[in-house]
Design a protein around this motif. Structure first.
Motif, PDB file in Angstrom:
ATOM      1  N   GLY D 114      -8.898 -58.098  69.421  1.00  0.00           N
ATOM      2  CA  GLY D 114      -9.883 -58.679  70.327  1.00  0.00           C
ATOM      3  C   GLY D 114     -10.120 -60.159  70.194  1.00  0.00           C
ATOM      4  O   GLY D 114     -11.030 -60.689  70.828  1.00  0.00           O
ATOM      5  N   ASP D 115      -9.359 -60.838  69.356  1.00  0.00           N
ATOM      6  CA  ASP D 115      -9.517 -62.289  69.359  1.00  0.00           C
ATOM      7  C   ASP D 115      -8.155 -62.944  69.157  1.00  0.00           C
ATOM      8  O   ASP D 115      -7.195 -62.314  68.729  1.00  0.00           O
ATOM      9  CB  ASP D 115     -10.525 -62.755  68.287  1.00  0.00           C
ATOM     10  CG  ASP D 115     -10.370 -62.035  66.983  1.00  0.00           C
ATOM     11  OD1 ASP D 115     -11.376 -61.698  66.343  1.00  0.00           O
ATOM     12  OD2 ASP D 115      -9.196 -61.778  66.592  1.00  0.00           O
ATOM     13  N   ALA D 116      -8.121 -64.216  69.505  1.00  0.00           N
ATOM     14  CA  ALA D 116      -6.843 -64.926  69.448  1.00  0.00           C
ATOM     15  C   ALA D 116      -6.371 -65.095  68.011  1.00  0.00           C
ATOM     16  O   ALA D 116      -7.168 -65.322  67.099  1.00  0.00           O
ATOM     17  CB  ALA D 116      -6.991 -66.291  70.119  1.00  0.00           C
ATOM     18  N   HIS D 117      -5.086 -65.004  67.840  1.00  0.00           N
ATOM     19  CA  HIS D 117      -4.502 -65.223  66.515  1.00  0.00           C
ATOM     20  C   HIS D 117      -4.642 -66.707  66.168  1.00  0.00           C
ATOM     21  O   HIS D 117      -4.332 -67.573  66.970  1.00  0.00           O
ATOM     22  CB  HIS D 117      -3.030 -64.813  66.538  1.00  0.00           C
ATOM     23  CG  HIS D 117      -2.445 -64.571  65.189  1.00  0.00           C
ATOM     24  ND1 HIS D 117      -2.291 -65.551  64.254  1.00  0.00           N
ATOM     25  CD2 HIS D 117      -1.989 -63.425  64.611  1.00  0.00           C
ATOM     26  CE1 HIS D 117      -1.745 -65.035  63.146  1.00  0.00           C
ATOM     27  NE2 HIS D 117      -1.559 -63.734  63.348  1.00  0.00           N
ATOM     28  N   ARG D 118      -5.112 -66.989  64.955  1.00  0.00           N
ATOM     29  CA  ARG D 118      -5.392 -68.381  64.612  1.00  0.00           C
ATOM     30  C   ARG D 118      -4.240 -69.074  63.870  1.00  0.00           C
ATOM     31  O   ARG D 118      -4.361 -70.229  63.463  1.00  0.00           O
ATOM     32  CB  ARG D 118      -6.663 -68.457  63.758  1.00  0.00           C
ATOM     33  CG  ARG D 118      -7.853 -67.798  64.441  1.00  0.00           C
ATOM     34  CD  ARG D 118      -9.142 -68.023  63.695  1.00  0.00           C
ATOM     35  NE  ARG D 118     -10.119 -66.987  64.022  1.00  0.00           N
ATOM     36  CZ  ARG D 118     -11.293 -66.872  63.420  1.00  0.00           C
ATOM     37  NH1 ARG D 118     -11.634 -67.725  62.474  1.00  0.00           N
ATOM     38  NH2 ARG D 118     -12.131 -65.910  63.748  1.00  0.00           N
ATOM     39  N   ALA D 119      -3.162 -68.350  63.628  1.00  0.00           N
ATOM     40  CA  ALA D 119      -2.024 -68.973  62.938  1.00  0.00           C
ATOM     41  C   ALA D 119      -0.732 -68.374  63.464  1.00  0.00           C
ATOM     42  O   ALA D 119       0.061 -67.799  62.724  1.00  0.00           O
ATOM     43  CB  ALA D 119      -2.157 -68.763  61.428  1.00  0.00           C
ATOM     44  N   PRO D 120      -0.480 -68.539  64.750  1.00  0.00           N
ATOM     45  CA  PRO D 120       0.674 -67.863  65.358  1.00  0.00           C
ATOM     46  C   PRO D 120       2.020 -68.323  64.784  1.00  0.00           C
ATOM     47  O   PRO D 120       2.948 -67.519  64.689  1.00  0.00           O
ATOM     48  CB  PRO D 120       0.552 -68.207  66.851  1.00  0.00           C
ATOM     49  CG  PRO D 120      -0.421 -69.324  66.935  1.00  0.00           C
ATOM     50  CD  PRO D 120      -1.297 -69.237  65.750  1.00  0.00           C
TER      51      PRO D 120
END
Lengths: 341, 341, 341, 341
Positions: D114-120
């Motif tokens: 439910g949230d964006a990945h912060r270290a793609p």
């Protein structure tokens, strides 16, 4: 002659226990359920075990229509409770289950609880709710203060002995082993299953607050100041308190005193001499089991008392007091047998 | 310098605990596992949690080839143990985990345990296995008697205080809360999950047998007879014993005495003044946590000790003693951290 | 119109649960309590939690005076029960709580239970005691066979669905998590607190005996043979069974079918779509909570049912059946709210 | 060749479990302990069971001197972890125990969490930390993502079977019974002892997040999309997960496949055909027990796996991976036998 009650603080464990007991009480019905932060919810959402009951929706306490309410149970934190109880119409009887009205001297209250009493005038009218010892006062009271659950357990073991003068008031040591539901439903790290299960420790050190109730009640019973050493321990079980009281006296005289005192009491069972009670044998009930075991050292005796903290220790006691205050049969709705295993 | 040990009574909990500890012990290996009624079985059938270990098959004790065995652990009922230990070749060192050799006076043994001692000559050679207090005797011993697990817990709290003379020997009350594994693996109604869980009660009344160990060891420490009141309670947890000891003395002096005495001990942790230990913080380990908390009544003090009955209270203690007897590092294999949660 | 009952097998958990429920039942009284090996004892010695009740002494079953008894509950092992029930006078109604009369085909009984049926004629008269599904037959019956507690749990989840034809009878998988009191009070190593607590495992493998009840009842409901995969697991809690049933069908149709079927039932609560029940919310009560949760895979649905094995799963069900058989209100004595926490 | 590690998130259960394991690890030492909100405290205040250890004080992560650190364990919530791991110097190896790096496709991550990945970018370098299946990749990795504890349990049961093609990938149902410590140490009402004990219920409905790990790993193993039905249940025990997997295949072939696959694995024990594992027999250890039991319905088979969620399911697995990444013996420090009872 059904009477109508309100329960303020219905989203905590003592609130739920009141509802459980009243669900099969022949003469009480629930007219209002209050839980400020959960106002608007159905109780089944808060306590799914009560979903079969047809109950009023949870409301804020200031929206209660008191006109049809005979008695209110307040199951709230003690400071809040003093304020809220003070605002209930005078014609509604009140049983407060918090520590808010247990100590007759507000200065003593302030010393043990660390904040000013918010309803000192009301305090003067409060009767201590240990049913078996203040029965007549409770019948006549408008405001009854439910006892601490630990305090009640120790008093069932020792009050008759101090009243009868058969033990030395200066040599009392009370150890307790207590279930976790006494800590309530608030989310605390220390009460997580992972923290509590599979072990035990003493808590409330150096002096648990219920000690203040011992001071007042034991002092009154003995007719002189009594100071006990009180050390509660947490056990990994939800319900139940066992008091192991070390006293000086004659074991047979102690046993006889308790047996005589509790003989007519419907909820107090004195075990045969030499037997000790177990908390699991009173679970979910309003009974208290008391036992006496001598020691090899002459003059030293162990007096045990076991009860369910949520029932006889608080909500069952409260219903017993409500029965007294409302002119009902004292045992009405309370003869449920313990749940074992 | 690997040493080889035999475990007699490998199908009980203390036997399994010995195997668990030896599994990662750098200097011990298991040469024989005995369990008369389960002879011929693999240990994995009896204790599936040990199935990853490569262990000898279970045998009857009378088929053991003692030639390669340096030390035997006997984890048997006390009467049986006296007989079996008496039959072990003299060159094999022995640690007995039963009550069979704990009391130096066989008459006292017979009074408390109700039957005649079956190896009275051997008794004279037995050293009491409380490692921290009999270290030098244990190093030199051929036969060491493991302590009662309750007894050990009380002694860690009080022995240094009686030796130092900082508490009144006539005013000692010891309450304990004990896990159920101390009752062993025998099938008993009273130890069923349904009977034990969700509650507590005092047991071993009026006088638990471990009281006899207190009598002997406390008397020796104080240089005069000492009689304590000892009341153990069962809690619904498998491991752990908490001793809550009520004494008369000066809290600071008591704390200082314990802190100094246990400062150099690798397994004894004295908590900061005013803190009480929890059994769950020593589970599965050989550590004992000791705490001191004063009381509002001047001169009354609570001394707490917590240990794991299967580890520091019996099998861990036994391995510690084996290390001493075999010339190994005393802490070898025993620095496992407690399992929490 | 008080009716008098006898309880045969009063020293086991289902016997004690019957007594607990009858203690506050308005229309039943206990005329005889039997427990062969404990004959002559008072019930308070066997079950201290019932010590407040005024009950007849425990007797041997062959000394019972049946003249005043309206109905007998037999709470015995199944083989014994067949024999003892066969010897009860015809005019006394009987509810058997064992597996002795649950399977209509004695050959099937013998295949699953491994010994010959000892009362095959009586078997022909037995009615299966799932109250909500055999209500009329039970009212008219002289002999009712209480269901297996696991079996009952699975049936509350699935019987209405098979009857309505809304799930695929060939694709049923039932996993359960069960409390330990179902194993009874007999002393068994596997049921010790130390063995059971702090973990879980599947038991009754490869096929638990209650599977035979599923075969008969599900086959009858579907009108064709139905074979399910049934895997019970033991959990460290005394009471409660949770069935997690994996089926193929339409989740909404399944939920609607259950909601309609159980709408009028006083003891069956269907949770809102998507919610799952918890055993702790029915503990000590005669309620069963049923829930339906879909799966991301179209056509797969999870149907849950939770009940208390000792109450709705056996003794509560038995009292419900007794109410039906004796012409009493079906819910009499059974509206006790669950005990939580 | 001692290596130095940092533990970020040392005040949670997986952090404490790492410290417990490293305490007796022959080749690892702890160079830094981080816990932002408890910075400045001693670990003994947060976890008294570790008080015997000589450990660095708790610090904030941004004050760590990374120069002496070989490897960092991050035991944090997943969002936080992505940020913090991204800030660790490249030369320090990292094992992340959160869900932050478990899913190779960040879009899938975002859908389930439910949230964006912060270290793609970092995600592309992460290796899935199921040691027995990604051993070589882990040896070479700089960043390893520890598995979900539930996910690991199901994979030990099924991954070899999907790889070998001996079960039908479209017919997999996984039920689990899980201990409460997996929920962590955060104070939540739902995890209180009073709420959790004495019962069970399914949680994480309708789809638990660990399902996403099954999707990825099972799909990879089967070479095609695999969707399972996964239903975890909470049990009142702290540690342990039991997976009961329902599959279609040949029981003997399934057992043979697992036995052959796990034969050389030091931590994977396959039980004899027809036996089922118990979580209590792996408690506190890095072992996983796997069992296979057929069903009366031809083609249906139950595959069980049991492990300790805090050990093999997270921190033990992490140490195993650290051993691989640091060139140490893979089993170093991890052969501790399970704690039973």
């Amino acid at each position: 002659m059904t009477k109508t009650v309100a329960i303020i603080g219905a989203s905590g464990y003592t609130g739920a226990e009141l509802i459980r007991l009243i669900a099969t009480h022949p003469d009480l019905e629930i007219g209002a359920l209050c839980a400020d932060r959960k106002a608007g919810m159905r109780l089944a959402e808060v306590f799914p075990h009560l979903r079969h009951l047809d109950l009023p929706e949870l409301t804020k306490v200031d929206t209660v229509d008191w006109s049809g309410i005979d008695l209110a149970f307040a199951a709230l934190p003690h400071g809040t409770s003093q304020q809220i109880v003070a605002a209930i119409p005078e014609r509604v009887k009140v049983i407060d289950l918090s520590a808010g009205f247990r100590l007759s001297d507000t200065a003593v209250y302030e010393r043990w609880y660390g904040d000013a009493h918010r309803a000192p005038e009301l305090q003067k009218t409060a009767v201590y709710g240990l049913s078996e010892f203040y029965r007549d006062d409770i019948r006549a009271a408008r405001l009854v203060a439910g006892t601490g659950c630990n305090a009640a357990t120790g008093m069932f073991a020792l009050l008759p002995l101090l009243q009868a003068g058969v033990i030395d008031p200066d040599e009392i040591i009370i150890d307790m082993v207590c279930g976790v539901s006494g800590a309530g439903r608030a989310a605390k790290e220390a009460m997580l299953h992972s923290e509590v299960s599979e072990g035990t420790h003493a808590y409330g050190l150096p002096q648990h607050r219920h000690t203040s109730e011992f001071d007042e009640q034991f002092g009154k019973a003995a007719g002189r100041p009594v100071e006990v050493t009180f050390t509660p321990h947490l056990m990994p079980a939800n319900r139940g308190i066992l008091a192991t009281c070390h006293v000086r006296g004659d074991a047979d005289e102690i046993h006889a005193t308790l047996a005589e005192r509790y003989g007519p009491e419907p909820f107090c069972e004195v075990l045969p001499m030499g037997e000790a009670p177990a908390t699991r044998h009173v679970r979910g009930s309003n009974f208290v089991h008391v036992g006496v075991v001598g020691d090899r050292r002459s003059g030293r005796v162990r007096v045990f008392a076991a009860l369910d903290n949520l029932t006889k220790g608080s909500s069952g006691q409260a219903v017993q007091n409500a029965n007294l205050m409302l002119g009902l049969d004292e045992t009405a709705g309370l003869m449920l047998a313990p749940l074992f295993p």
